[in-house]
Design a protein around this motif. Structure first.
Motif, short mmCIF file in Angstrom:
data_model
loop_
_atom_site.label_atom_id
_atom_site.label_comp_id
_atom_site.label_asym_id
_atom_site.label_seq_id
_atom_site.Cartn_x
_atom_site.Cartn_y
_atom_site.Cartn_z
N ASP A 164 -5.75 -1.61 -5.08
CA ASP A 164 -5.12 -2.14 -3.86
C ASP A 164 -6.04 -3.17 -3.20
O ASP A 164 -7.06 -2.82 -2.62
CB ASP A 164 -4.82 -0.99 -2.89
CG ASP A 164 -3.82 -1.40 -1.81
OD1 ASP A 164 -3.58 -2.60 -1.64
OD2 ASP A 164 -3.28 -0.49 -1.13
N GLU A 165 -5.68 -4.42 -3.33
CA GLU A 165 -6.44 -5.54 -2.78
C GLU A 165 -7.94 -5.46 -3.06
O GLU A 165 -8.75 -5.39 -2.14
CB GLU A 165 -6.19 -5.64 -1.27
CG GLU A 165 -4.76 -6.03 -0.99
CD GLU A 165 -4.52 -6.34 0.50
OE1 GLU A 165 -5.48 -6.77 1.16
OE2 GLU A 165 -3.39 -6.17 0.94
N THR A 213 0.83 -1.20 0.00
CA THR A 213 0.00 0.00 0.00
C THR A 213 0.87 1.25 0.00
O THR A 213 0.57 2.23 -0.70
CB THR A 213 -0.94 -0.02 1.22
OG1 THR A 213 -1.77 -1.17 1.12
CG2 THR A 213 -1.81 1.23 1.28
N GLN A 249 -7.57 0.60 -0.72
CA GLN A 249 -8.10 -0.48 0.09
C GLN A 249 -9.45 -0.06 0.68
O GLN A 249 -9.64 1.09 1.05
CB GLN A 249 -7.12 -0.79 1.23
CG GLN A 249 -6.07 -1.80 0.83
CD GLN A 249 -5.08 -2.08 1.95
OE1 GLN A 249 -4.28 -1.23 2.28
NE2 GLN A 249 -5.15 -3.26 2.52
MG LIG Z 1 -2.09 -2.86 2.09
#
Ligand SMILES: [Mg+2]
Ligand SMILES: Nc1ncnc2c1ncn2[C@@H]1O[C@H](COP(=O)(O)OP(=O)(O)O)[C@@H](O)[C@H]1O
Lengths: 268, 246
Positions: free
Chosen positions: B155-156, B45, B73
């Motif tokens: 991000d994820e 991140t 995220q």
């Molecule tokens: Mg992360």
């Protein structure tokens, strides 16, 4: 009934109190949802205590209290805005600064010779002491709050929902936070004479908390807060007139009563 | 020869005297589909935020030749706020209008087109408080697309999304990549999916342990990055539980 209403409106101070109460109801219904959703419930109390420090200085130096109260409230708002951009949350920042301002105010008060009844009336508020000048100030603050809501609605929503990424999308978060905190500070200054330093928080926390349970939209939260505030204010002032109760606390107790009712609704 | 769209040179980043990223070097070319994998706390991140421009106090050099659409995220978002889906998406168009301005009818049409594209047009008047993880993920994607990006950084995006939802989400990314000629950087926990979809893979754990086309990444490479956690990593679900307990 008609007689009662006529009697009520024949007193200038009651009419002033009534209008001031309604104006305050409007401006706090705009801030209350923001305060509750951003989880900065203590901001109202914090600002009010800061205002107390300003009042103390004004009394000591025998100055007009309003500009000084406004100034301290704005300084407090800016400090919170600054601190909460670093690691601390708004609530932490308030927790640190509230006692500092209050302690400062009390030290200043200790320098004032003799009895200080005026200062006491600010601690607990007295809606019946509202002057025409106060009403004008409230009118100005309420108009500013409404304009903020109309023209910064989307920014406020972004600020609440996703402050971090909003910066990436070029939303001026620092400007929004500071503007809102200053608007809030000005509202608290106007509220202090009505509700007192100690009770101001209730106006900013209870309506937002209740409306959050029912609202699907941010605007509905403001609308429900408005209804709750106006109902509590109108009934509160009438009750306090009829039964000779202190108006500020009566309104706060009514607000709390509404909160209890909403709580019942939630568990049913 | 394809054009370089992202260049990261000698990037180091520390916070409070803790080294978070060390000696990061890589380049990404136009149209690439790059996967970044690494264990929790590896600095994925942080790296994304450096590329996006959110973190500025790093040392080294980052060049980005294009506009980035950032899908952060999910935990960055306050899902308690009664903001409507279309209002949330409108953040992607904010730059176009700015402070004190209202969105026009055309703006709202464009917002709806993008909600349609990511498959959540039916939810446009629903508050985000009522969305599932997968729906919120799509909403964040729509918001990023409205920014009109050349590069998409996710991000994820699989966090909090069920298995079916994940597969469909990755299909959507594929489609968008082809339609809009996007460069995609995908940070993920989902090693299986990354290996299936991404052309290039970077393994990050404070520093880059490997970066190569997926054919050339070996089991040993992965083992090195994930060290003792590796067995937990191949059993995805268990890992997920572990992450949420800690
Ligand atoms: Mg992360
Ligand atoms: N705000 C912060 N302050 C201090 N350390 C942080 C902060 N954010 C992340 N870190 C640390 O930086 C490291 C990398 O974090 P992050 O980039 O979020 O990893 P990842 O996304 O790979 O899980 C972690 O060790 C984490 O503890």
């Amino acid at each position: 009934m008609i007689g009662l209403i006529r009697e009520f409106f024949s007193y200038d101070f009651l009419v002033n109190a009534f209008i001031a109460g309604l104006l305050l109801a409007v401006s706090t219904s705009i801030y209350s949802p923001i305060v509750v959703l951003k989880r900065m419930e203590f901001i109202g109390d914090g600002t009010a205590h800061a205002v107390f420090a300003g009042l103390a200085i004004a009394f000591l130096l025998n100055l007009d209290y309003k500009p000084i109260a406004i100034l301290t409230a704005i300084i407090f708002g800016l400090l919170i805005s600054f601190l909460s951009q670093r690691e601390a949350s708004e609530n932490t920042a308030v927790g640190i600064l509230l006692p500092v301002f209050m302690a400062f105010g009390m030290v200043v008060v200790s320098f004032i010779k003799g009895y200080t009844p005026d200062i006491m009336s600010y601690l607990f508020g007295n809606i019946l002491l509202i002057s025409l000048e106060d009403v004008y100030y409230l009118l100005l603050i309420t108009s500013i709050s409404i304009l903020l809501y109309i023209f910064m609605r989307k920014e406020i929503l972004y600020f609440l929902a996703d402050e971090k990424t909003a910066r990436f999308f070029k939303v001026p978060i620092t400007f929004i936070r500071t503007t809102l905190l200053i608007g809030l500070a000005l509202t608290v200054v106007s509220a202090v004479k009505i509700s007192g330093v100690i009770l101001v928080g209730a106006f900013l926390v209870i309506p937002g908390t209740i409306s959050k349970i029912y609202a699907r939209k941010f605007d509905h939260m403001i609308f429900y807060s408005l209804i709750i505030n106006i109902t509590a204010t109108v009934i509160g002032i009438i009750f306090s007139y009829l039964f000779d109760l202190p108006p500020g606390p009566t309104i706060v107790l009514l607000l709390f009563g509404f909160y209890l009712l909403s709580f019942l609704k939630r568990i049913m | 020869m394809k054009e370089k769209i992202v260049e990261v040179m000698n990037v180091n980043y520390s916070k409070n005297d803790v080294e978070i990223l060390k000696n990061i070097n890589f380049e990404i070319f136009c149209g690439d589909f790059v996967g970044i994998i690494g264990p929790n706390g590896a600095g994925k991140t942080t790296l994304a935020k450096i590329i996006v421009g959110d973190i500025k106090d790093y040392s080294g050099k980052v060049i980005v030749r294009g506009k980035i659409g950032y899908v952060p995220q999910m935990k960055d978002i306050n899902r308690d706020i009664p903001i409507l889906v279309r209002e949330f998406a409108s953040m992607g168009l904010y730059e176009k209008r700015g402070l004190f301005r209202f969105f026009t009818k055309e703006d709202w049409k464009e917002i709806e087109r993008n909600l349609e594209m990511v498959g959540i047009i039916k939810l446009k008047d629903r508050p985000i408080t009522k969305l599932s993880g997968g729906e919120l993920q799509r909403l964040m994607l729509a918001r990023a697309l409205l920014y009109n990006p050349d590069i998409l950084i996710l991000d994820e995006p699989e966090a909090g999304v069920d298995q079916m939802g994940k597969a469909r989400f990755y299909e959507l990314i594929d489609t968008l990549r082809n339609d809009k000629n996007l460069t995609v950087i995908l940070i993920s926990h989902d090693i299986g999916m990354i290996f299936q979809k991404c052309e290039k893979i970077m393994c990050l754990n404070k520093t880059l342990h490997c970066q190569a086309p997926r054919e050339r990444i070996s089991l040993e490479n992965l083992q090195e990055v994930f060290s003792e956690d590796f067995d937990i990593w191949i059993r995805g679900q268990k890992h997920y539980e572990r992450e949420h307990k800690s």
